[in-house]
Write a protein that holds these residues in place. Sequence first.
Motif, PDB file in Angstrom:
ATOM      1  N   ASN A 184     -18.401 -27.421  19.421  1.00  0.00           N
ATOM      2  CA  ASN A 184     -18.873 -28.427  20.344  1.00  0.00           C
ATOM      3  C   ASN A 184     -19.589 -27.728  21.508  1.00  0.00           C
ATOM      4  O   ASN A 184     -19.237 -26.600  21.862  1.00  0.00           O
ATOM      5  CB  ASN A 184     -17.646 -29.210  20.843  1.00  0.00           C
ATOM      6  N   CYS A 185     -20.562 -28.400  22.125  1.00  0.00           N
ATOM      7  CA  CYS A 185     -21.277 -27.826  23.275  1.00  0.00           C
ATOM      8  C   CYS A 185     -20.320 -27.465  24.409  1.00  0.00           C
ATOM      9  O   CYS A 185     -20.491 -26.442  25.077  1.00  0.00           O
ATOM     10  CB  CYS A 185     -22.339 -28.794  23.785  1.00  0.00           C
ATOM     11  N   ASP A 186     -19.316 -28.302  24.636  1.00  0.00           N
ATOM     12  CA  ASP A 186     -18.340 -28.022  25.700  1.00  0.00           C
ATOM     13  C   ASP A 186     -17.572 -26.734  25.410  1.00  0.00           C
ATOM     14  O   ASP A 186     -17.241 -25.981  26.323  1.00  0.00           O
ATOM     15  CB  ASP A 186     -17.361 -29.189  25.874  1.00  0.00           C
ATOM     16  N   THR A 187     -17.288 -26.487  24.151  1.00  0.00           N
ATOM     17  CA  THR A 187     -16.578 -25.263  23.762  1.00  0.00           C
ATOM     18  C   THR A 187     -17.448 -24.046  24.058  1.00  0.00           C
ATOM     19  O   THR A 187     -16.973 -23.044  24.599  1.00  0.00           O
ATOM     20  CB  THR A 187     -16.201 -25.300  22.268  1.00  0.00           C
ATOM     21  N   VAL A 188     -18.736 -24.126  23.739  1.00  0.00           N
ATOM     22  CA  VAL A 188     -19.660 -23.014  24.012  1.00  0.00           C
ATOM     23  C   VAL A 188     -19.752 -22.782  25.511  1.00  0.00           C
ATOM     24  O   VAL A 188     -19.699 -21.640  25.980  1.00  0.00           O
ATOM     25  CB  VAL A 188     -21.050 -23.287  23.406  1.00  0.00           C
ATOM     26  N   ARG A 189     -19.837 -23.838  26.302  1.00  0.00           N
ATOM     27  CA  ARG A 189     -19.881 -23.691  27.768  1.00  0.00           C
ATOM     28  C   ARG A 189     -18.592 -23.047  28.280  1.00  0.00           C
ATOM     29  O   ARG A 189     -18.617 -22.238  29.206  1.00  0.00           O
ATOM     30  CB  ARG A 189     -20.109 -25.041  28.426  1.00  0.00           C
ATOM     31  N   ARG A 190     -17.459 -23.402  27.684  1.00  0.00           N
ATOM     32  CA  ARG A 190     -16.182 -22.797  28.078  1.00  0.00           C
ATOM     33  C   ARG A 190     -16.177 -21.310  27.746  1.00  0.00           C
ATOM     34  O   ARG A 190     -15.738 -20.493  28.546  1.00  0.00           O
ATOM     35  CB  ARG A 190     -15.013 -23.514  27.404  1.00  0.00           C
ATOM     36  N   TYR A 191     -16.675 -20.942  26.564  1.00  0.00           N
ATOM     37  CA  TYR A 191     -16.770 -19.527  26.196  1.00  0.00           C
ATOM     38  C   TYR A 191     -17.601 -18.768  27.232  1.00  0.00           C
ATOM     39  O   TYR A 191     -17.268 -17.645  27.614  1.00  0.00           O
ATOM     40  CB  TYR A 191     -17.414 -19.351  24.825  1.00  0.00           C
ATOM     41  N   ILE A 192     -18.697 -19.374  27.688  1.00  0.00           N
ATOM     42  CA  ILE A 192     -19.560 -18.741  28.685  1.00  0.00           C
ATOM     43  C   ILE A 192     -18.798 -18.603  30.001  1.00  0.00           C
ATOM     44  O   ILE A 192     -18.782 -17.522  30.607  1.00  0.00           O
ATOM     45  CB  ILE A 192     -20.856 -19.555  28.873  1.00  0.00           C
ATOM     46  N   LYS A 193     -18.156 -19.683  30.444  1.00  0.00           N
ATOM     47  CA  LYS A 193     -17.419 -19.675  31.712  1.00  0.00           C
ATOM     48  C   LYS A 193     -16.290 -18.639  31.699  1.00  0.00           C
ATOM     49  O   LYS A 193     -16.035 -17.963  32.695  1.00  0.00           O
ATOM     50  CB  LYS A 193     -16.847 -21.057  31.982  1.00  0.00           C
ATOM     51  N   GLU A 194     -15.613 -18.498  30.550  1.00  0.00           N
ATOM     52  CA  GLU A 194     -14.508 -17.547  30.419  1.00  0.00           C
ATOM     53  C   GLU A 194     -14.984 -16.116  30.219  1.00  0.00           C
ATOM     54  O   GLU A 194     -14.181 -15.189  30.170  1.00  0.00           O
ATOM     55  CB  GLU A 194     -13.608 -17.957  29.248  1.00  0.00           C
ATOM     56  N   GLY A 195     -16.295 -15.918  30.057  1.00  0.00           N
ATOM     57  CA  GLY A 195     -16.839 -14.582  29.858  1.00  0.00           C
ATOM     58  C   GLY A 195     -16.741 -14.093  28.420  1.00  0.00           C
ATOM     59  O   GLY A 195     -16.993 -12.924  28.147  1.00  0.00           O
ATOM     60  N   LYS A 196     -16.396 -14.971  27.507  1.00  0.00           N
ATOM     61  CA  LYS A 196     -16.293 -14.584  26.092  1.00  0.00           C
ATOM     62  C   LYS A 196     -17.667 -14.501  25.424  1.00  0.00           C
ATOM     63  O   LYS A 196     -17.846 -13.759  24.459  1.00  0.00           O
ATOM     64  CB  LYS A 196     -15.433 -15.597  25.332  1.00  0.00           C
ATOM     65  N   LEU A 197     -18.606 -15.281  25.928  1.00  0.00           N
ATOM     66  CA  LEU A 197     -19.959 -15.323  25.371  1.00  0.00           C
ATOM     67  C   LEU A 197     -20.929 -15.104  26.527  1.00  0.00           C
ATOM     68  O   LEU A 197     -20.930 -15.860  27.504  1.00  0.00           O
ATOM     69  CB  LEU A 197     -20.217 -16.674  24.700  1.00  0.00           C
ATOM     70  N   ARG A 198     -21.729 -14.077  26.414  1.00  0.00           N
ATOM     71  CA  ARG A 198     -22.661 -13.749  27.487  1.00  0.00           C
ATOM     72  C   ARG A 198     -23.889 -14.648  27.399  1.00  0.00           C
ATOM     73  O   ARG A 198     -24.458 -14.841  26.325  1.00  0.00           O
ATOM     74  CB  ARG A 198     -23.076 -12.293  27.369  1.00  0.00           C
ATOM     75  N   ALA A 199     -24.283 -15.196  28.544  1.00  0.00           N
ATOM     76  CA  ALA A 199     -25.442 -16.084  28.600  1.00  0.00           C
ATOM     77  C   ALA A 199     -26.189 -15.853  29.900  1.00  0.00           C
ATOM     78  O   ALA A 199     -25.636 -15.326  30.869  1.00  0.00           O
ATOM     79  CB  ALA A 199     -24.991 -17.536  28.511  1.00  0.00           C
ATOM     80  N   GLN A 200     -27.432 -16.255  29.912  1.00  0.00           N
ATOM     81  CA  GLN A 200     -28.272 -16.153  31.095  1.00  0.00           C
ATOM     82  C   GLN A 200     -28.627 -17.560  31.536  1.00  0.00           C
ATOM     83  O   GLN A 200     -29.059 -18.378  30.715  1.00  0.00           O
ATOM     84  CB  GLN A 200     -29.543 -15.373  30.753  1.00  0.00           C
ATOM     85  N   LYS A 201     -28.436 -17.858  32.821  1.00  0.00           N
ATOM     86  CA  LYS A 201     -28.759 -19.183  33.329  1.00  0.00           C
ATOM     87  C   LYS A 201     -30.187 -19.188  33.845  1.00  0.00           C
ATOM     88  O   LYS A 201     -30.572 -18.347  34.658  1.00  0.00           O
ATOM     89  CB  LYS A 201     -27.791 -19.590  34.433  1.00  0.00           C
ATOM     90  N   VAL A 202     -30.976 -20.137  33.355  1.00  0.00           N
ATOM     91  CA  VAL A 202     -32.353 -20.316  33.788  1.00  0.00           C
ATOM     92  C   VAL A 202     -32.475 -21.759  34.244  1.00  0.00           C
ATOM     93  O   VAL A 202     -32.399 -22.675  33.423  1.00  0.00           O
ATOM     94  CB  VAL A 202     -33.359 -20.024  32.654  1.00  0.00           C
ATOM     95  N   GLY A 203     -32.607 -21.954  35.541  1.00  0.00           N
ATOM     96  CA  GLY A 203     -32.595 -23.307  36.085  1.00  0.00           C
ATOM     97  C   GLY A 203     -31.215 -23.909  35.900  1.00  0.00           C
ATOM     98  O   GLY A 203     -30.222 -23.353  36.359  1.00  0.00           O
ATOM     99  N   HIS A 204     -31.137 -25.012  35.177  1.00  0.00           N
ATOM    100  CA  HIS A 204     -29.852 -25.668  34.915  1.00  0.00           C
ATOM    101  C   HIS A 204     -29.333 -25.389  33.509  1.00  0.00           C
ATOM    102  O   HIS A 204     -28.284 -25.896  33.123  1.00  0.00           O
ATOM    103  CB  HIS A 204     -29.983 -27.180  35.114  1.00  0.00           C
TER     104      HIS A 204
END
Length: 71
Positions: free
Chosen positions: A22-42
């Motif tokens: 689920n998208c919320d799960t992916v966002r949680r992985y990012i927030k927890e530092g499990k999945l590295r992501a780059q924020k561009v705008g929103h």
Amino acid sequence: MIKLETTTAYTVPETAKILGKNCDTVRRYIKEGKLRAQKVGHAFYITDKSLTIFVTGEKPELRWPDDTRSD
């Protein structure tokens, strides 16, 4: 999806579809530092390299970009 010279970056919905999550799960992985992501705008973007590291459980190699540090 964004194609750059040497990499591809995926949005959260694209990453969720790839992982079968689920998208919320992916966002949680990012927030927890499990999945590295780059924020561009929103929006968050996940590179193919970050996705591979997440899926395989590899530890990213930490080094200086051109290894020209002085000791």
